[in-house]
Write a protein that holds these residues in place. Structure first.
Motif, PDB file in Angstrom:
ATOM      1  N   PHE A  14       0.822  -1.215   0.000  1.00 25.90           N
ATOM      2  CA  PHE A  14       0.000   0.000   0.000  1.00 25.90           C
ATOM      3  C   PHE A  14       0.859   1.270   0.000  1.00 25.90           C
ATOM      4  O   PHE A  14       0.435   2.323  -0.448  1.00 25.90           O
ATOM      5  CB  PHE A  14      -0.903   0.023   1.244  1.00 25.90           C
ATOM      6  CG  PHE A  14      -1.936  -1.078   1.264  1.00 25.90           C
ATOM      7  CD1 PHE A  14      -2.972  -1.094   0.352  1.00 25.90           C
ATOM      8  CD2 PHE A  14      -1.860  -2.101   2.206  1.00 25.90           C
ATOM      9  CE1 PHE A  14      -3.929  -2.097   0.377  1.00 25.90           C
ATOM     10  CE2 PHE A  14      -2.807  -3.117   2.233  1.00 25.90           C
ATOM     11  CZ  PHE A  14      -3.853  -3.112   1.308  1.00 25.90           C
ATOM     12  N   ASN A  15       2.067   1.172   0.551  1.00 21.30           N
ATOM     13  CA  ASN A  15       2.951   2.344   0.671  1.00 21.30           C
ATOM     14  C   ASN A  15       2.261   3.488   1.408  1.00 21.30           C
ATOM     15  O   ASN A  15       2.312   4.648   0.983  1.00 21.30           O
ATOM     16  CB  ASN A  15       3.425   2.818  -0.704  1.00 21.30           C
ATOM     17  CG  ASN A  15       4.365   1.832  -1.363  1.00 21.30           C
ATOM     18  OD1 ASN A  15       5.322   1.356  -0.748  1.00 21.30           O
ATOM     19  ND2 ASN A  15       4.084   1.476  -2.605  1.00 21.30           N
ATOM     20  N   ASP A  39       1.298  -3.717   5.404  1.00 23.48           N
ATOM     21  CA  ASP A  39       1.804  -2.937   4.275  1.00 23.48           C
ATOM     22  C   ASP A  39       3.270  -3.309   4.035  1.00 23.48           C
ATOM     23  O   ASP A  39       4.141  -2.996   4.846  1.00 23.48           O
ATOM     24  CB  ASP A  39       1.673  -1.441   4.588  1.00 23.48           C
ATOM     25  CG  ASP A  39       2.182  -0.559   3.461  1.00 23.48           C
ATOM     26  OD1 ASP A  39       2.495  -1.090   2.372  1.00 23.48           O
ATOM     27  OD2 ASP A  39       2.249   0.681   3.664  1.00 23.48           O
ATOM     28  N   THR A  40       3.541  -3.967   2.912  1.00 23.84           N
ATOM     29  CA  THR A  40       4.911  -4.425   2.630  1.00 23.84           C
ATOM     30  C   THR A  40       5.796  -3.345   2.023  1.00 23.84           C
ATOM     31  O   THR A  40       7.017  -3.515   1.937  1.00 23.84           O
ATOM     32  CB  THR A  40       4.888  -5.617   1.649  1.00 23.84           C
ATOM     33  OG1 THR A  40       4.308  -5.189   0.407  1.00 23.84           O
ATOM     34  CG2 THR A  40       4.057  -6.758   2.217  1.00 23.84           C
ATOM     35  N   GLN A  41       5.191  -2.248   1.549  1.00 21.74           N
ATOM     36  CA  GLN A  41       5.938  -1.111   1.001  1.00 21.74           C
ATOM     37  C   GLN A  41       6.889  -1.513  -0.135  1.00 21.74           C
ATOM     38  O   GLN A  41       7.932  -0.898  -0.339  1.00 21.74           O
ATOM     39  CB  GLN A  41       6.717  -0.404   2.123  1.00 21.74           C
ATOM     40  CG  GLN A  41       5.820   0.158   3.215  1.00 21.74           C
ATOM     41  CD  GLN A  41       6.598   0.783   4.356  1.00 21.74           C
ATOM     42  OE1 GLN A  41       7.813   0.990   4.251  1.00 21.74           O
ATOM     43  NE2 GLN A  41       5.922   1.116   5.452  1.00 21.74           N
ATOM     44  N   GLN A  42       6.537  -2.579  -0.848  1.00 26.29           N
ATOM     45  CA  GLN A  42       7.342  -3.047  -1.987  1.00 26.29           C
ATOM     46  C   GLN A  42       8.785  -3.372  -1.586  1.00 26.29           C
ATOM     47  O   GLN A  42       9.713  -3.211  -2.383  1.00 26.29           O
ATOM     48  CB  GLN A  42       7.351  -2.015  -3.123  1.00 26.29           C
ATOM     49  CG  GLN A  42       5.993  -1.783  -3.745  1.00 26.29           C
ATOM     50  CD  GLN A  42       6.036  -0.758  -4.866  1.00 26.29           C
ATOM     51  OE1 GLN A  42       5.383   0.266  -4.806  1.00 26.29           O
ATOM     52  NE2 GLN A  42       6.812  -1.026  -5.891  1.00 26.29           N
ATOM     53  N   SER A  43       8.978  -3.841  -0.367  1.00 27.94           N
ATOM     54  CA  SER A  43      10.330  -4.067   0.137  1.00 27.94           C
ATOM     55  C   SER A  43      10.435  -5.440   0.786  1.00 27.94           C
ATOM     56  O   SER A  43       9.659  -5.770   1.687  1.00 27.94           O
ATOM     57  CB  SER A  43      10.708  -2.982   1.151  1.00 27.94           C
ATOM     58  OG  SER A  43      11.858  -3.346   1.880  1.00 27.94           O
ATOM     59  N   ALA A  44      11.405  -6.245   0.332  1.00 29.60           N
ATOM     60  CA  ALA A  44      11.648  -7.539   0.958  1.00 29.60           C
ATOM     61  C   ALA A  44      12.114  -7.355   2.399  1.00 29.60           C
ATOM     62  O   ALA A  44      11.771  -8.151   3.292  1.00 29.60           O
ATOM     63  CB  ALA A  44      12.693  -8.311   0.159  1.00 29.60           C
ATOM     64  N   HIS A  59      10.423  -9.018   5.886  1.00 30.34           N
ATOM     65  CA  HIS A  59      11.123  -9.719   6.960  1.00 30.34           C
ATOM     66  C   HIS A  59      10.865  -9.040   8.309  1.00 30.34           C
ATOM     67  O   HIS A  59      10.697  -9.719   9.336  1.00 30.34           O
ATOM     68  CB  HIS A  59      12.627  -9.752   6.671  1.00 30.34           C
ATOM     69  CG  HIS A  59      13.014 -10.758   5.634  1.00 30.34           C
ATOM     70  ND1 HIS A  59      12.974 -12.117   5.862  1.00 30.34           N
ATOM     71  CD2 HIS A  59      13.434 -10.601   4.348  1.00 30.34           C
ATOM     72  CE1 HIS A  59      13.373 -12.758   4.775  1.00 30.34           C
ATOM     73  NE2 HIS A  59      13.646 -11.869   3.837  1.00 30.34           N
ATOM     74  N   ALA A  60      10.812  -7.706   8.312  1.00 27.03           N
ATOM     75  CA  ALA A  60      10.546  -6.978   9.556  1.00 27.03           C
ATOM     76  C   ALA A  60       9.154  -7.293  10.090  1.00 27.03           C
ATOM     77  O   ALA A  60       8.961  -7.468  11.299  1.00 27.03           O
ATOM     78  CB  ALA A  60      10.698  -5.476   9.314  1.00 27.03           C
TER      79      ALA A  60
END
Length: 634
Positions: free
Chosen positions: A291-292, A345-350, A354-355
């Motif tokens: 969703f960012n 919300d993964t914010q387009q980040s691997a 993980h966090a």
């Protein structure tokens, strides 16, 4: 012992006269380049690299290179005429003008195997080719000599085996070992002594395009066409001995492509999981989407937020997909399935994925839906693998690394291709097949030719020009013509569909493709033409049907708009998962036990992949009718 028996049967039954490729050593001279060597032997640099992989790093004087030498015609004293290509000239017209075959023109102009004729280029036309041995024998049968016992040398190619070499020269492995008593193991570049067996039965080993199958008792041509996804005509073309009938023990040449299990020809039985509900425990579902929100909340006003959403394609897809997820949770609740949803919300980040996993408890999670991007989806599955929590990727279609808890809900592009090839093979009996492919689709063309060797080929000229005379010559009046069009160039698509549209009534043309890419949606491609040509293509989803109008109406009532494909997919994927969880002990049990399920637009039938994880293999074959309605034909 079993291999010897198979070889014996193979040599007894198969009678395809093909000349084997010959090779020789070339000693590199000082200053020579691979390009110069390729020109000297009338081949390409890529061919040199194929047989000499280390040559890509460079060559040095006195190095030995394996180079192919044509075994079909003796090339000494052949005279050539230089021809400058004129506008609209084709390989077909040049073959007629000079009375040579298209294959002979390509043989002495190697770039034409993968490139198109270009106006103004100069090519070499052979004008005094000697007759091949087959042509000489056809004119004078007394020249036929079934045995050629002359010893010759064979240069071992990368990945070649004793079995492959023995098959190529129609001799036994024992013969090879007697001729080469010091042979211990094969190495690329090694020179073996060989001799031909029956030269009329020598089989060309064509890379990995074909394999061989021994006919079992009670098998029929019909069962073999279904088993290998190949038409009867193509099977007979590859195996002329079938003209005398199929016999147990025959060894047949077939395309080296297994028909995936997903491509069963019988009508699929759709499973209704709503009637199998047995597990009414609350389902714990985690939804991970990019969703960012950290970027959205930084905007000053609601107008700015709205504008940002409009400009952020990933955010739009996430919101549409999530609306479908919520609709599915609500629909499941109406039939007694309670769901607890945690959204992240993964914010387009691997790293963010993980966090999230490290800072939350996923031990009781039944399934993770998302993330929707390939890298983040794999990151989630990898991080949760040790907890055996299933992670489903709803939108990605690329092959995934070995992850036992990874579910891929979208079939891969290769699976779509194989589904279409299987459909064509299933229905190709009595059809005239024509393949048209642009330069960017050369690999797809090669694959189609391996499945349909009797198909006619029409190559686009000058980038996108289709020679109308050549295309018309490939069609057959009074017989269904199935034209398989593989292209990404809009010019090729527009030119081909426009001309075929003018011929459709006279020649009964049906247009097909294995890849309905975005170019087919260009304004330059007439939908009316596609409808008139009954355009067929493979698809992950189907169109809305009357039976699903209740979902559409409910969505419109809740959100005020008609759901797009991402919203529908969000609903279909989530509702299917919730029903599977409610009809089995856990999701893995359902994946292994249930068959095909189907909802608004999508269907699901998961199979276990050899590399680990699960892959949805359910695919539709769609077709237009003349009123531009889309229908499911399989």
């Amino acid at each position: 012992m079993k291999q010897i028996i198979v070889l014996f049967l193979f040599f007894q039954m198969l009678t395809v006269p093909v000349m084997a490729q010959q090779f020789k050593y070339h000693i590199v001279k000082r200053g020579e380049t691979t390009a110069e060597i390729a020109r000297k032997y009338n081949t390409t640099e890529e061919t040199i690299f194929k047989y000499n992989p280390d040559a890509r790093k460079g060559i040095s004087p006195n190095t030995k290179l394996v180079v192919p030498v044509s075994g079909e015609r003796v090339s000494e004293n052949i005279k050539f005429e230089t021809h400058r290509v004129k506008r609209k000239e084709t390989l077909f017209s040049l073959s007629q003008q000079y009375n040579v075959s298209i294959d002979d023109i390509k043989r002495y102009n190697k770039h034409l195997y993968s490139e198109e004729l270009r106006k103004g280029e100069r090519i070499q036309i052979p004008i005094n080719l000697p007759k091949t041995r087959e042509e000489q024998i056809a004119e004078n049968p007394s020249l036929s000599n079934p045995l050629d016992l002359t010893l010759k040398e064979h240069v071992v190619l990368p990945k070649e085996t004793l079995y492959g070499i023995s098959r190529k020269y129609n001799i036994t492995i024992a013969d090879l070992q007697r001729l080469n008593p010091n042979l211990e193991s094969l190495q690329p570049g090694m020179v073996l002594k060989v001799r031909n067996g029956n030269v009329e039965k020598v089989v060309d080993v064509e890379g990995d395009l074909f394999k061989y199958y021994m006919v079992k008792p009670q098998e029929t041509l019909f069962s073999l066409t279904r088993r290998f996804g190949i038409s009867r005509d193509s099977l007979v073309t590859l195996n002329p001995a079938l003209a005398d009938g199929l016999k147990s023990g025959m060894v047949l040449k077939i395309p080296n492509k297994e028909v995936p299990e997903t491509l069963e020809f019988e009508a699929e039985e759709i499973v209704n999981l709503e009637r199998r509900l047995s597990n009414f425990d609350t389902k714990n579902v985690a939804v991970m989407l990019p969703f960012n929100l950290d970027k959205v909340v930084k905007t000053d006003t609601s107008n700015n937020s709205t504008e940002r959403i409009k400009k952020d394609r990933v955010l739009q897809i996430s919101l549409d997909f999530y609306s479908g997820v919520l609709m599915a949770v609500d629909s499941a609740k109406n039939i007694g399935i309670s769901t607890r949803v945690n959204t992240y919300d993964t914010q387009q980040s691997a790293g963010k994925v993980h966090a999230i996993i490290n800072s939350n408890d996923f031990s009781n999670t039944d399934v993770v839906i998302g993330p929707i991007l390939q890298s983040t989806a794999e990151a989630a599955a990898s991080a949760l693998q040790f907890k055996n929590v299933p992670v489903i990727s709803p939108l990605t279609n690329k092959q995934v690394n070995s992850l036992g808890n990874f579910l891929q809900a979208r079939p891969t592009d290769e699976m779509l291709t194989q589904a279409m090839i299987s459909f064509i093979s299933e229905n190709a009996e009595g059809k005239n097949l024509v393949i048209i492919a642009d330069a960017a689709s050369a690999d797809k063309k090669r694959e189609l030719m391996s499945f349909f060797p009797s198909a006619k080929i029409v190559d686009p000229k000058e980038g996108s020009f289709i020679d109308q005379e050549e295309l018309m010559a490939a069609l057959v009046e009074g017989k269904p013509n199935w034209v398989i069009l593989e292209a990404t160039k809009i010019g090729v698509l527009s030119n081909t569909t426009s001309y075929l549209n003018s011929l459709v009534d006279k020649y009964k043309v049906t247009l097909m493709t294995t890849d309905k890419n975005n170019s087919f949606d260009s304004d330059n491609i007439s939908n009316n033409h596609l409808g008139k040509l009954s355009f067929h293509y493979p698809s992950v989803d189907r169109v809305y049907t009357a039976e699903n109008s209740a979902f559409i109406n409910k969505y419109v009532k809740k959100y005020g708009v008609v759901p797009n494909t991402y919203a529908v997919r969000g609903f279909d994927v989530t509702y299917d998962l919730l029903l599977r969880l409610a009809s089995s002990e856990d999701l893995y049990s359902s994946l292994n036990e249930e068959g095909t399920t189907q909802y608004v637009e999508n269907k699901f039938n998961y199979e276990t992949k050899l590399s680990g994880g699960y892959q949805n293999k359910a695919i539709y074959i769609m077709a237009y009718d003349r009123d531009l309605n889309l229908k499911v034909v399989r």
